[in-house]
Design a protein around this motif. Structure first.
Motif, PDB file in Angstrom:
ATOM      1  N   VAL A   1      45.689  44.334  31.151  1.00 41.13           N
ATOM      2  CA  VAL A   1      44.538  45.907  30.881  1.00 41.13           C
ATOM      3  C   VAL A   1      44.469  45.848  33.300  1.00 41.13           C
ATOM      4  O   VAL A   1      45.148  46.813  33.742  1.00 41.13           O
ATOM      5  CB  VAL A   1      43.457  46.090  30.532  1.00 41.13           C
ATOM      6  CG1 VAL A   1      43.251  47.025  30.677  1.00 41.13           C
ATOM      7  CG2 VAL A   1      43.841  46.298  28.796  1.00 41.13           C
ATOM      8  N   CYS A   2      43.796  44.832  33.395  1.00 35.67           N
ATOM      9  CA  CYS A   2      43.473  44.733  34.901  1.00 35.67           C
ATOM     10  C   CYS A   2      44.778  44.919  35.715  1.00 35.67           C
ATOM     11  O   CYS A   2      44.925  45.190  36.988  1.00 35.67           O
ATOM     12  CB  CYS A   2      43.221  43.106  35.262  1.00 35.67           C
ATOM     13  SG  CYS A   2      43.652  41.596  35.276  1.00 35.67           S
ATOM     14  N   LEU A   3      46.288  44.365  34.927  1.00 33.13           N
ATOM     15  CA  LEU A   3      47.834  44.328  36.562  1.00 33.13           C
ATOM     16  C   LEU A   3      47.512  46.115  36.420  1.00 33.13           C
ATOM     17  O   LEU A   3      48.331  46.421  37.468  1.00 33.13           O
ATOM     18  CB  LEU A   3      48.763  44.002  35.441  1.00 33.13           C
ATOM     19  CG  LEU A   3      48.207  42.854  34.999  1.00 33.13           C
ATOM     20  CD1 LEU A   3      49.139  42.282  34.394  1.00 33.13           C
ATOM     21  CD2 LEU A   3      48.207  41.758  36.109  1.00 33.13           C
ATOM     22  N   VAL A   4      47.180  46.889  35.884  1.00 35.00           N
ATOM     23  CA  VAL A   4      47.516  48.711  36.358  1.00 35.00           C
ATOM     24  C   VAL A   4      46.279  48.732  37.630  1.00 35.00           C
ATOM     25  O   VAL A   4      46.791  49.798  38.574  1.00 35.00           O
ATOM     26  CB  VAL A   4      46.665  49.542  35.351  1.00 35.00           C
ATOM     27  CG1 VAL A   4      47.336  49.775  34.046  1.00 35.00           C
ATOM     28  CG2 VAL A   4      45.346  49.643  35.670  1.00 35.00           C
ATOM     29  N   ALA A   5      45.829  47.704  37.903  1.00 34.43           N
ATOM     30  CA  ALA A   5      45.077  48.284  39.012  1.00 34.43           C
ATOM     31  C   ALA A   5      45.283  46.392  39.729  1.00 34.43           C
ATOM     32  O   ALA A   5      44.468  46.432  40.966  1.00 34.43           O
ATOM     33  CB  ALA A   5      43.538  48.364  38.781  1.00 34.43           C
ATOM     34  N   ALA A   6      44.939  45.621  39.467  1.00 35.24           N
ATOM     35  CA  ALA A   6      45.270  43.871  40.182  1.00 35.24           C
ATOM     36  C   ALA A   6      46.157  42.938  39.531  1.00 35.24           C
ATOM     37  O   ALA A   6      46.174  43.915  38.396  1.00 35.24           O
ATOM     38  CB  ALA A   6      43.611  43.788  40.710  1.00 35.24           C
ATOM     39  N   GLU A   7      46.268  42.557  40.266  1.00 39.40           N
ATOM     40  CA  GLU A   7      46.474  41.233  40.158  1.00 39.40           C
ATOM     41  C   GLU A   7      46.083  40.208  39.611  1.00 39.40           C
ATOM     42  O   GLU A   7      44.536  40.827  39.844  1.00 39.40           O
ATOM     43  CB  GLU A   7      47.906  39.518  40.342  1.00 39.40           C
ATOM     44  CG  GLU A   7      48.956  40.804  41.247  1.00 39.40           C
ATOM     45  CD  GLU A   7      49.929  41.461  39.807  1.00 39.40           C
ATOM     46  OE1 GLU A   7      50.542  40.265  38.875  1.00 39.40           O
ATOM     47  OE2 GLU A   7      50.753  42.432  40.139  1.00 39.40           O
ATOM     48  N   TYR A   8      45.915  38.682  38.501  1.00 39.30           N
ATOM     49  CA  TYR A   8      45.336  38.266  38.004  1.00 39.30           C
ATOM     50  C   TYR A   8      44.027  37.798  39.506  1.00 39.30           C
ATOM     51  O   TYR A   8      42.365  37.870  38.607  1.00 39.30           O
ATOM     52  CB  TYR A   8      45.326  37.510  37.370  1.00 39.30           C
ATOM     53  CG  TYR A   8      44.685  36.662  36.159  1.00 39.30           C
ATOM     54  CD1 TYR A   8      44.783  36.586  34.697  1.00 39.30           C
ATOM     55  CD2 TYR A   8      43.927  35.474  36.582  1.00 39.30           C
ATOM     56  CE1 TYR A   8      43.586  35.995  33.978  1.00 39.30           C
ATOM     57  CE2 TYR A   8      42.638  34.784  36.336  1.00 39.30           C
ATOM     58  CZ  TYR A   8      42.898  35.340  34.788  1.00 39.30           C
ATOM     59  OH  TYR A   8      41.529  34.051  34.006  1.00 39.30           O
ATOM     60  N   GLU A   9      44.758  37.624  39.921  1.00 40.26           N
ATOM     61  CA  GLU A   9      44.578  36.303  41.390  1.00 40.26           C
ATOM     62  C   GLU A   9      42.724  37.930  41.684  1.00 40.26           C
ATOM     63  O   GLU A   9      41.736  36.883  42.293  1.00 40.26           O
ATOM     64  CB  GLU A   9      45.076  36.184  42.293  1.00 40.26           C
ATOM     65  CG  GLU A   9      44.770  35.524  43.250  1.00 40.26           C
ATOM     66  CD  GLU A   9      45.203  35.049  44.723  1.00 40.26           C
ATOM     67  OE1 GLU A   9      45.114  34.745  45.412  1.00 40.26           O
ATOM     68  OE2 GLU A   9      46.532  35.285  44.121  1.00 40.26           O
ATOM     69  N   GLY A  10      43.459  38.892  42.402  1.00 44.65           N
ATOM     70  CA  GLY A  10      42.227  39.495  42.192  1.00 44.65           C
ATOM     71  C   GLY A  10      41.362  40.445  42.154  1.00 44.65           C
ATOM     72  O   GLY A  10      40.557  40.241  42.515  1.00 44.65           O
ATOM     73  N   ALA A  11      41.419  40.578  40.709  1.00 41.83           N
ATOM     74  CA  ALA A  11      40.632  40.738  40.105  1.00 41.83           C
ATOM     75  C   ALA A  11      39.443  39.792  39.569  1.00 41.83           C
ATOM     76  O   ALA A  11      38.418  39.670  40.034  1.00 41.83           O
ATOM     77  CB  ALA A  11      41.186  41.040  38.345  1.00 41.83           C
ATOM     78  N   LYS A  12      39.669  38.317  39.374  1.00 36.94           N
ATOM     79  CA  LYS A  12      38.868  37.263  39.330  1.00 36.94           C
ATOM     80  C   LYS A  12      38.758  36.862  41.137  1.00 36.94           C
ATOM     81  O   LYS A  12      37.431  36.567  40.928  1.00 36.94           O
ATOM     82  CB  LYS A  12      40.212  36.210  39.392  1.00 36.94           C
ATOM     83  CG  LYS A  12      39.341  34.662  38.896  1.00 36.94           C
ATOM     84  CD  LYS A  12      39.837  33.490  38.152  1.00 36.94           C
ATOM     85  CE  LYS A  12      39.829  31.685  39.369  1.00 36.94           C
ATOM     86  NZ  LYS A  12      39.882  31.273  40.347  1.00 36.94           N
ATOM     87  N   GLY A  13      38.906  37.156  41.902  1.00 40.67           N
ATOM     88  CA  GLY A  13      38.471  37.128  43.207  1.00 40.67           C
ATOM     89  C   GLY A  13      37.641  37.649  43.512  1.00 40.67           C
ATOM     90  O   GLY A  13      36.567  37.441  44.570  1.00 40.67           O
ATOM     91  N   ILE A  14      37.116  39.331  43.235  1.00 40.84           N
ATOM     92  CA  ILE A  14      36.381  39.662  43.334  1.00 40.84           C
ATOM     93  C   ILE A  14      34.461  39.585  42.916  1.00 40.84           C
ATOM     94  O   ILE A  14      34.374  38.630  43.644  1.00 40.84           O
ATOM     95  CB  ILE A  14      36.416  41.161  42.549  1.00 40.84           C
ATOM     96  CG1 ILE A  14      37.539  41.858  42.612  1.00 40.84           C
ATOM     97  CG2 ILE A  14      34.969  42.490  42.527  1.00 40.84           C
ATOM     98  CD1 ILE A  14      37.887  43.211  41.842  1.00 40.84           C
TER      99      ILE A  14
END
Length: 277
Positions: free
Chosen positions: A234-247
């Motif tokens: 679901v996160c892919l609509v707003a960020a790649e996995y790396e971006g979501a984890k990086g937050i």
């Protein structure tokens, strides 16, 4: 060791998955363990917990099959009719599956008062007998109801998904923060730091947008009751996995190494009783 406490798999079905709207085109397709494994490897994630996306018995069976065939899936949060008269017998059957850790109902789609229905509360209370957990999926306006619900079931281990979906896009925080603090007063409730990017401006967010919400979550729950979850895909609509984890990893960089390890994996292992060997 990093554990993703919240992600999904599905074989896309337009009718069943109607919640995946046209503006979420990027996830209107199949997402299976073979798609996730290289993503976890690239992001140095040791394992994950697969959470239900559909509300059917077949959904739970599907996730258990995925977990059986893929060692990196350490736990499953399935769906079951918690208001069923034959619930105890069905839970007894499910207790033979070591990777089945708990259950979830999509309460965010239910009317006010759903959590406090006697049949539902009785069903959730039966989870204790089999050491199953319960994931709370709600919107922020349901937080007060969730606090009453969890307070009446002190022996059940709860985890709040997606921080109850605060309105990050508009920076609304006051009412949500009050609800989070009330819920966090209950020692049997944990919280997943997941699903944040989809509550912000898709593809226009900045890491600073999430800091006020993370501050409240840490203040309320402490680092020993919080856990990382990607909400992939679901996160892919707003960020790649790396971006979501990086937050989260960027935010936690100001905490001790021990605290970071708790949030990024240790708490999920403890809460879901995951076998990491």
């Amino acid at each position: 060791m990093t554990i993703d406490s919240h992600q999904h798999f599905w074989v896309y079905d337009e009718e069943r998955d109607a919640w995946i709207t046209p503006d979420m085109q990027v996830i209107r397709r199949n997402f299976l363990p073979a798609d996730l494994k290289p993503v976890l490897d690239a992001n140095h994630v040791s394992g994950c917990v697969a959470v239900q996306a559909g509300q059917s018995d077949s959904e739970t069976e599907f996730l258990l099959q995925c977990a059986e065939a893929n060692d990196f899936i350490k736990g499953v949060v399935g769906w079951i009719d918690l208001r069923s008269e034959g619930l105890y017998e069905r839970l007894e059957r499910y207790s033979q599956f070591e990777k089945l850790k708990g259950f979830r109902h999509v309460v965010q789609a239910e009317p006010a008062g759903f959590l406090l229905q006697s049949e539902f509360m009785r069903g959730v209370g039966q989870l204790v007998a089999f050491d199953f957990t319960y994931d709370i999926l709600i919107y922020q306006h349901q937080l007060a109801e969730a606090a009453q619900f969890a307070a009446r079931l002190p022996n059940v281990r709860f985890v709040l998904d997606h921080l109850a979906k605060p309105d990050i896009k508009n920076g609304d925080i006051t009412q949500w923060a009050g609800g989070i603090r009330e819920l966090a007063e209950l020692p049997n409730v944990y919280c997943k730091l997941s699903g944040m990017v989809t509550e912000a401006h898709w593809n226009e967010w900045e890491k600073a947008d999430f800091r006020p919400y993370l501050d409240v979550a840490v203040e309320a729950f402490g680092t020993d009751r919080l856990m990382f979850g990607s909400d992939w895909p679901v996160c892919l609509v707003a960020a790649e996995y790396e971006g979501a984890k990086g937050i989260l990893t960027d935010y936690l960089s100001m905490f001790s190494d021990a605290e970071m390890k708790q949030v990024m994996g240790g708490n999920a292992v403890e809460f879901y009783n995951l076998d990491m060997y």
